[in-house]
Design an enzyme around this catalytic site. Structure first.
Site, short mmCIF file in Angstrom:
data_model
loop_
_atom_site.label_atom_id
_atom_site.label_comp_id
_atom_site.label_asym_id
_atom_site.label_seq_id
_atom_site.Cartn_x
_atom_site.Cartn_y
_atom_site.Cartn_z
N THR A 172 -8.59 -4.62 6.45
CA THR A 172 -7.24 -5.16 6.63
C THR A 172 -7.01 -5.67 8.05
O THR A 172 -6.54 -6.80 8.24
CB THR A 172 -6.19 -4.08 6.30
OG1 THR A 172 -6.34 -3.70 4.93
CG2 THR A 172 -4.78 -4.60 6.53
N SER A 184 -2.48 1.69 9.92
CA SER A 184 -2.04 2.06 11.27
C SER A 184 -2.15 3.54 11.63
O SER A 184 -1.81 3.91 12.75
CB SER A 184 -0.58 1.63 11.47
OG SER A 184 0.28 2.37 10.63
N ASP A 229 -0.50 -0.25 21.93
CA ASP A 229 -1.03 0.12 23.24
C ASP A 229 -2.30 0.95 23.14
O ASP A 229 -3.00 1.16 24.13
CB ASP A 229 0.02 0.85 24.08
CG ASP A 229 0.48 2.17 23.48
OD1 ASP A 229 0.09 2.50 22.34
OD2 ASP A 229 1.25 2.89 24.15
N GLU A 230 -2.63 1.41 21.93
CA GLU A 230 -3.83 2.23 21.77
C GLU A 230 -5.11 1.45 22.04
O GLU A 230 -6.17 2.05 22.26
CB GLU A 230 -3.86 2.86 20.38
CG GLU A 230 -2.71 3.84 20.15
CD GLU A 230 -2.87 4.68 18.90
OE1 GLU A 230 -4.02 5.03 18.57
OE2 GLU A 230 -1.86 4.99 18.26
N THR A 242 0.85 -1.18 0.00
CA THR A 242 0.00 0.00 0.00
C THR A 242 0.89 1.24 0.00
O THR A 242 2.12 1.13 -0.12
CB THR A 242 -0.90 0.03 1.25
OG1 THR A 242 -0.06 0.13 2.42
CG2 THR A 242 -1.75 -1.23 1.34
N ILE A 256 -3.17 -9.95 2.58
CA ILE A 256 -3.57 -10.93 3.59
C ILE A 256 -5.06 -11.24 3.54
O ILE A 256 -5.51 -12.23 4.13
CB ILE A 256 -3.18 -10.49 5.02
CG1 ILE A 256 -3.83 -9.14 5.38
CG2 ILE A 256 -1.67 -10.44 5.17
CD1 ILE A 256 -3.70 -8.79 6.85
N TYR A 281 -9.08 3.15 14.26
CA TYR A 281 -7.85 2.37 14.19
C TYR A 281 -7.69 1.47 15.40
O TYR A 281 -7.51 0.25 15.27
CB TYR A 281 -6.63 3.28 14.07
CG TYR A 281 -5.34 2.60 14.43
CD1 TYR A 281 -4.89 1.50 13.70
CD2 TYR A 281 -4.59 3.00 15.54
CE1 TYR A 281 -3.71 0.84 14.04
CE2 TYR A 281 -3.41 2.35 15.89
CZ TYR A 281 -2.98 1.27 15.14
OH TYR A 281 -1.82 0.62 15.49
N TYR A 310 -1.19 19.31 17.36
CA TYR A 310 -2.61 19.15 17.65
C TYR A 310 -2.96 19.70 19.03
O TYR A 310 -2.29 19.40 20.03
CB TYR A 310 -3.02 17.69 17.59
CG TYR A 310 -3.04 17.07 16.20
CD1 TYR A 310 -2.80 17.82 15.06
CD2 TYR A 310 -3.32 15.71 16.04
CE1 TYR A 310 -2.83 17.26 13.81
CE2 TYR A 310 -3.36 15.13 14.78
CZ TYR A 310 -3.11 15.90 13.67
OH TYR A 310 -3.13 15.34 12.42
#
Length: 362
Positions: A99, A84, A134-135, A35, A59, A167, A224
């Site tokens: 994905t 991601s 970890d998100e 990608t 995949i 995500y 941000y």
């Protein structure tokens, strides 16, 4: 050992492939869809090694994956292929569902079929290592929200899931699928959850490479919100070492958190980059005396998590891994790499991404 790495042309995946080929005697089959974020130029130093093979495949294509398993006969799978970027997931969540969730399901199913047909010895040694973030845990209390004598919590392997973005929700879903295939079918799976990675070959939509490249070009440096969000930063080559330790020594059914022990506010990361660039670049872009002049606060990301921080004591205790880079040494190496590898990032920036803001909600 023959290791199949999905997403091996991506940022973390390519670091894993380089580590295995350069520092072990194991072989790698790199399966990547290529990608926008997949770049085979990140693997030029090892692409001609006889222990490295590349398969251009998605995949989500079960037939292609089954054929790759049958042809290459891997002893382990390291699953890194994923969409991601949080900002992209806000404006286009469908790719993340396809994905990260459907792709992981298909990979698990084809791996299960392949694993069941192995000899007993090979079946016992086989590993499916799922690399996550970890998100999935959500966010943690920010020091500005609590009293100064409060001990701030860290993410542990027992922390409940509470994803905030499309995500992180897609990655949480994939984590649950992996554990379900372990419990239901006995597939020998391992999950790792890491903090924010940085380092060479990073696609410039992420904070650190974006700030470096914008600064070099004399462009504004977007921060941000108020920039007070805190992240733990993990140098990608430290992460690659950790992942190899897990796939070769980790215990099936276990989860390992991988962190850099480097909590920093986003604004402090940006200012650190500016300070190092001030020292390294004598001829600044026109109109500025120092790079901090380019910092601009912009509207915050929707649902922006306040703080991530990882307790990585389990992987240290069980597998002996600790990060080698501090944030200061790692960020200096990273900046030097971008300054010395202009051709790599210029070709990336000439493609589908030119540093524009992503993830705005209309």
């Amino acid at each position: 050992m023959k290791i199949l790495v999905t997403g091996g042309a991506g940022f973390i995946g390519s670091a894993v492939v380089r580590h295995i080929i350069n520092n072990t005697q194991d072989s790698v089959i790199n399966v990547d869809k290529l990608t926008y974020a997949g770049n085979l130029e990140s693997l030029t130093e090892i692409e001609n090694n006889e222990r490295y093979k590349f398969e251009h495949a998605d995949i989500c294509d079960s037939v292609a994956i089954a054929n790759i398993f049958a042809h290459h006969q891997p002893d382990a799978i390291m699953h890194l292929a994923a969409e991601s970027h949080v900002d992209r997931s806000i404006t286009g969540p469908a790719d993340f569902i396809e994905t990260n969730i459907v792709g992981t399901y298909i990979l698990l199913e084809e791996a299960r079929k392949y694993w069941l047909a192995l000899s007993e010895d090979r079946k016992g040694a086989f590993r499916f290592h799922h690399i996550s973030t970890d998100e999935v845990y959500g966010d943690l209390p920010h020091p500005d929200e609590v009293s100064s004598d409060t001990i701030l919590p860290l993410f542990t392997e027992q922390t409940s899931y509470s994803p905030s973005s499309p995500y992180s929700a897609s990655k949480a879903s994939s984590d649950h699928l992996v554990r379900a295939w372990r419990r239901t079918y006995g597939l020998p799976t391992i999950v790792t959850n890491c903090s924010n990675n940085y380092g060479p070959y990073h696609f410039p939509e992420k904070l650190i490479p974006l700030i470096i490249l914008n600064a070099i070009a004399g462009k504004l440096l977007p921060v941000y919100g108020n920039g007070e969000q805190i992240r733990d930063w993990l140098y990608v080559e430290d992460h690659a070492r950790a992942l190899y330790e897990v796939v070769t020594k980790g215990v099936p059914g276990e989860t390992y958190n991988i962190g850099g022990h480097n909590e920093r506010k986003n604004i402090d990361v940006v200012k650190t980059i500016c300070r190092i660039l001030d020292e390294l670049i004598a001829d600044k872009p026109d109109g500025i005396e120092n790079f901090e002049q380019l910092i601009r606060y912009v509207s915050d990301r929707p649902g922006h998590d306040l703080r991530y921080a990882i307790d990585a004591s389990k992987i240290k205790q069980d597998l002996g891994w600790v990060p080698q880079e501090t944030f200061e040494t790692g960020i200096t190496k990273t900046i030097h790499w971008y300054l010395n590898n202009k051709e790599w990032w210029q070709r990336v920036m000439d493609g589908s991404y030119a540093g524009e803001r992503l993830g705005l909600v209309e």
